[in-house]
Enzyme design. Structure first.
Site, PDB file in Angstrom:
ATOM      1  N   ASN A  33      39.140  37.717  35.701  1.00 24.37           N
ATOM      2  CA  ASN A  33      38.293  38.854  36.107  1.00 24.37           C
ATOM      3  C   ASN A  33      38.405  40.023  35.132  1.00 24.37           C
ATOM      4  O   ASN A  33      37.638  40.974  35.217  1.00 24.37           O
ATOM      5  CB  ASN A  33      38.599  39.300  37.552  1.00 24.37           C
ATOM      6  CG  ASN A  33      40.021  39.811  37.741  1.00 24.37           C
ATOM      7  OD1 ASN A  33      40.838  39.765  36.823  1.00 24.37           O
ATOM      8  ND2 ASN A  33      40.318  40.291  38.936  1.00 24.37           N
ATOM      9  N   ASN A  51      47.327  49.118  38.457  1.00 22.15           N
ATOM     10  CA  ASN A  51      45.996  49.686  38.714  1.00 22.15           C
ATOM     11  C   ASN A  51      45.895  51.124  38.214  1.00 22.15           C
ATOM     12  O   ASN A  51      44.841  51.591  37.803  1.00 22.15           O
ATOM     13  CB  ASN A  51      45.675  49.651  40.214  1.00 22.15           C
ATOM     14  CG  ASN A  51      45.306  48.254  40.679  1.00 22.15           C
ATOM     15  OD1 ASN A  51      44.670  47.503  39.947  1.00 22.15           O
ATOM     16  ND2 ASN A  51      45.712  47.911  41.882  1.00 22.15           N
ATOM     17  N   ASP A  98      43.222  47.174  47.426  1.00 21.21           N
ATOM     18  CA  ASP A  98      43.572  45.939  48.137  1.00 21.21           C
ATOM     19  C   ASP A  98      45.081  45.881  48.390  1.00 21.21           C
ATOM     20  O   ASP A  98      45.527  45.314  49.391  1.00 21.21           O
ATOM     21  CB  ASP A  98      43.062  44.692  47.414  1.00 21.21           C
ATOM     22  CG  ASP A  98      43.399  44.666  45.939  1.00 21.21           C
ATOM     23  OD1 ASP A  98      43.565  45.739  45.321  1.00 21.21           O
ATOM     24  OD2 ASP A  98      43.516  43.566  45.385  1.00 21.21           O
ATOM     25  N   ASP A  99      45.886  46.519  47.527  1.00 17.83           N
ATOM     26  CA  ASP A  99      47.319  46.663  47.823  1.00 17.83           C
ATOM     27  C   ASP A  99      47.486  47.475  49.116  1.00 17.83           C
ATOM     28  O   ASP A  99      48.357  47.192  49.937  1.00 17.83           O
ATOM     29  CB  ASP A  99      48.043  47.425  46.697  1.00 17.83           C
ATOM     30  CG  ASP A  99      47.902  46.762  45.346  1.00 17.83           C
ATOM     31  OD1 ASP A  99      48.801  46.046  44.927  1.00 17.83           O
ATOM     32  OD2 ASP A  99      46.865  46.995  44.698  1.00 17.83           O
ATOM     33  N   GLU A 108      43.264  36.911  34.782  1.00 18.01           N
ATOM     34  CA  GLU A 108      43.215  37.817  35.950  1.00 18.01           C
ATOM     35  C   GLU A 108      44.049  39.065  35.610  1.00 18.01           C
ATOM     36  O   GLU A 108      45.031  38.987  34.866  1.00 18.01           O
ATOM     37  CB  GLU A 108      43.773  37.047  37.164  1.00 18.01           C
ATOM     38  CG  GLU A 108      43.800  37.823  38.473  1.00 18.01           C
ATOM     39  CD  GLU A 108      44.998  38.744  38.608  1.00 18.01           C
ATOM     40  OE1 GLU A 108      44.873  39.790  39.260  1.00 18.01           O
ATOM     41  OE2 GLU A 108      46.061  38.425  38.030  1.00 18.01           O
ATOM     42  N   PHE A 109      43.689  40.208  36.209  1.00 14.45           N
ATOM     43  CA  PHE A 109      44.275  41.501  35.837  1.00 14.45           C
ATOM     44  C   PHE A 109      45.809  41.529  35.913  1.00 14.45           C
ATOM     45  O   PHE A 109      46.467  41.925  34.942  1.00 14.45           O
ATOM     46  CB  PHE A 109      43.681  42.604  36.727  1.00 14.45           C
ATOM     47  CG  PHE A 109      44.256  43.969  36.473  1.00 14.45           C
ATOM     48  CD1 PHE A 109      43.825  44.738  35.394  1.00 14.45           C
ATOM     49  CD2 PHE A 109      45.240  44.500  37.302  1.00 14.45           C
ATOM     50  CE1 PHE A 109      44.363  45.997  35.152  1.00 14.45           C
ATOM     51  CE2 PHE A 109      45.783  45.754  37.069  1.00 14.45           C
ATOM     52  CZ  PHE A 109      45.345  46.510  35.991  1.00 14.45           C
ATOM     53  N   ASN A 110      46.400  41.157  37.051  1.00 16.32           N
ATOM     54  CA  ASN A 110      47.854  41.324  37.218  1.00 16.32           C
ATOM     55  C   ASN A 110      48.636  40.543  36.164  1.00 16.32           C
ATOM     56  O   ASN A 110      49.689  40.994  35.694  1.00 16.32           O
ATOM     57  CB  ASN A 110      48.310  40.862  38.612  1.00 16.32           C
ATOM     58  CG  ASN A 110      47.883  41.819  39.706  1.00 16.32           C
ATOM     59  OD1 ASN A 110      47.602  42.980  39.440  1.00 16.32           O
ATOM     60  ND2 ASN A 110      47.823  41.315  40.931  1.00 16.32           N
ATOM     61  N   THR A 157      52.024  41.941  44.387  1.00 14.66           N
ATOM     62  CA  THR A 157      50.568  42.104  44.299  1.00 14.66           C
ATOM     63  C   THR A 157      50.148  43.000  43.137  1.00 14.66           C
ATOM     64  O   THR A 157      49.043  43.540  43.139  1.00 14.66           O
ATOM     65  CB  THR A 157      50.006  42.665  45.632  1.00 14.66           C
ATOM     66  OG1 THR A 157      50.566  43.974  45.848  1.00 14.66           O
ATOM     67  CG2 THR A 157      50.341  41.771  46.808  1.00 14.66           C
ATOM     68  N   HIS A 215      41.882  41.001  47.492  1.00 13.00           N
ATOM     69  CA  HIS A 215      42.840  40.070  46.880  1.00 13.00           C
ATOM     70  C   HIS A 215      44.234  40.122  47.520  1.00 13.00           C
ATOM     71  O   HIS A 215      44.786  39.111  47.955  1.00 13.00           O
ATOM     72  CB  HIS A 215      43.035  40.410  45.397  1.00 13.00           C
ATOM     73  CG  HIS A 215      41.793  40.548  44.603  1.00 13.00           C
ATOM     74  ND1 HIS A 215      41.117  39.462  44.092  1.00 13.00           N
ATOM     75  CD2 HIS A 215      41.093  41.639  44.190  1.00 13.00           C
ATOM     76  CE1 HIS A 215      40.068  39.876  43.395  1.00 13.00           C
ATOM     77  NE2 HIS A 215      40.030  41.194  43.438  1.00 13.00           N
ATOM     78  N   ASP A 216      44.834  41.318  47.480  1.00  9.10           N
ATOM     79  CA  ASP A 216      46.278  41.410  47.738  1.00  9.10           C
ATOM     80  C   ASP A 216      46.652  41.113  49.186  1.00  9.10           C
ATOM     81  O   ASP A 216      47.754  40.607  49.452  1.00  9.10           O
ATOM     82  CB  ASP A 216      46.783  42.806  47.341  1.00  9.10           C
ATOM     83  CG  ASP A 216      46.670  43.041  45.845  1.00  9.10           C
ATOM     84  OD1 ASP A 216      46.581  42.046  45.097  1.00  9.10           O
ATOM     85  OD2 ASP A 216      46.666  44.208  45.426  1.00  9.10           O
ATOM     86  N   ASP A 264      50.965  47.781  43.403  1.00 13.38           N
ATOM     87  CA  ASP A 264      50.445  48.856  42.544  1.00 13.38           C
ATOM     88  C   ASP A 264      49.204  49.494  43.186  1.00 13.38           C
ATOM     89  O   ASP A 264      48.122  49.424  42.622  1.00 13.38           O
ATOM     90  CB  ASP A 264      50.127  48.315  41.129  1.00 13.38           C
ATOM     91  CG  ASP A 264      49.037  47.254  41.124  1.00 13.38           C
ATOM     92  OD1 ASP A 264      48.814  46.597  42.179  1.00 13.38           O
ATOM     93  OD2 ASP A 264      48.372  47.092  40.074  1.00 13.38           O
TER      94      ASP A 264
HETATM   95  C1  BDR Z   1      44.340  42.275  41.240  1.00 15.45           C
HETATM   96  O1  BDR Z   1      44.179  43.329  40.294  1.00 15.45           O
HETATM   97  C2  BDR Z   1      44.225  44.587  40.919  1.00 15.45           C
HETATM   98  O2  BDR Z   1      43.207  45.416  40.468  1.00 15.45           O
HETATM   99  C3  BDR Z   1      44.155  44.330  42.402  1.00 15.45           C
HETATM  100  O3  BDR Z   1      44.936  45.292  43.106  1.00 15.45           O
HETATM  101  C4  BDR Z   1      44.708  42.946  42.557  1.00 15.45           C
HETATM  102  O4  BDR Z   1      46.111  42.957  42.696  1.00 15.45           O
HETATM  103  C5  BDR Z   1      43.094  41.442  41.269  1.00 15.45           C
HETATM  104  O5  BDR Z   1      42.861  40.899  40.005  1.00 15.45           O
HETATM  105 CA    CA Z   2      47.328  45.002  43.203  1.00 21.87          CA
END
Ligand code: BDR
Ligand code: CA
Length: 313
Positions: free
Chosen positions: A162, A43, A18-19, A168-170, A128, A243-244, A14
């Site tokens: 986070n 994202n 970082d992707d 965590e977001f994903n 990711t 991250h990704d 997405d």
């Molecule tokens: C993940 O969330 C997204 O914002 C980043 O691309 C990463 O995949 C980190 O929590």
């Molecule tokens: Ca991502």
């Protein structure tokens, strides 16, 4: 004679800064063959993450790699995006680029199924973003769990979240999808925040990228400038975690990481813990073939990334 490429991957993503670095790493690493890129809303909206994937693929010269758009929203929930970290475009920072790569007509879910089923045991699925596409692919064709060599996920955490204290977001964006994916019987490795927060991009690391002096490195530095400021302003971190790229780096060279076997469940109902990955390292109840990243050799990670960006040209 050239060496055969060691690892064929699908990158479900997405983009996202970082992707984008994960795509560049996959594009330039000699041990990775990028079979296709599939996109998911996360994202930013699906339209934006797909456009961004096409931009990054164009910058990386991936003109022969299909970019297939997938799910526009999570399975059951409203979409939650992350503009504070990735901007309104999802990829704020570098100068605007008109992509030469166009989105494919095939749906991401069908491309994931087709790619895995056409070559059983040969392809690693790297995810990711939110796990919506992967869950839908499992529901449509459950045999992909046997056909995939492995799935490597950037998502989750065992010490902290986070986006909420627990999540965590994903995983938080689509916990129901994550629950399906973590529940399927495939070899699964989770690269969560515990390890991705070790993949910090220091100013020195970024100078190493800038020193490459190519259009690709300039693009990467544009991304990193924005991401550095966002992480400083929003999360109070002086260096952004990439991250990704950890998920791709793990496939390319697992010796950069320590992973431990664990059982992982995804919380879908908790009032305060929805989206949490509950990780049990005790060995009790571990279904097997579940691994969780715990540490990273940071300097080698950046050497690998700089080499890959250099190799793109
Ligand atoms: C993940 O969330 C997204 O914002 C980043 O691309 C990463 O995949 C980190 O929590
Ligand atoms: Ca991502």
């Amino acid at each position: 004679m050239t060496e055969p490429v060691a690892h064929r991957i699908i990158l479900d993503c997405d983009p996202g800064h970082d992707d984008a670095l994960a795509i560049l790493l996959a594009a330039g690493h000699p041990a990775i063959e990028l079979a296709c890129i599939t996109t998911v809303a996360g994202n930013q909206t699906l339209a934006k993450t797909t456009h961004n994937a096409c931009v990054v693929a164009s910058v990386a010269g991936l003109d022969d790699v299909r970019v297939a758009p997938g799910a526009e929203r999570p399975l059951l929930r409203e979409l939650r995006t992350a503009p504070s970290f990735h901007g309104e475009s999802g990829l704020d920072g570098p100068a605007t680029i008109e992509p030469t790569v166009r989105p494919s007509d095939i749906h991401a879910v069908d491309l994931i199924i087709e790619t895995l089923m056409d070559a059983p045991g040969e392809t690693t699925l790297v995810a990711t973003g939110p796990l919506t596409n992967v869950a839908l692919a499992l529901c449509k064709e459950p045999r992909i769990a046997q056909a995939a060599k492995e799935i490597v996920i950037m998502g989750g955490a065992y010490t902290r979240g986070n986006t909420t204290p627990a999540a965590e977001f994903n995983i938080l964006v689509d916990p129901e999808a994550a629950s399906i994916v973590f529940g399927a019987s495939w070899r699964l490795t989770m690269m969560g925040l515990d390890v991705t927060h070790q993949a910090l991009c220091s100013e020195g690391d970024q100078r190493g990228i800038a020193a490459i002096g190519s259009d690709v490195s300039e693009f990467a530095c544009g991304l990193l400038d924005f991401f550095r400021t966002a992480y400083r302003d929003v999360a109070g971190m002086s260096d952004p975690p990439i991250h990704d790229a950890c998920a791709v780096a793990y496939v390319a060279d697992p010796t950069l990481f320590e992973v431990r076997e664990a059982a992982v469940e995804v919380e879908t109902h908790g009032k305060f813990t929805s989206g949490m990955t509950v990780v049990d390292f005790s060995g009790k109840g571990a279904p097997g073939e579940r691994f969780v990243g715990t540490s990273l050799r940071r300097e080698s990670f950046w050497e690998m990334t700089i080499d890959a960006i250099t190799a793109i040209g």
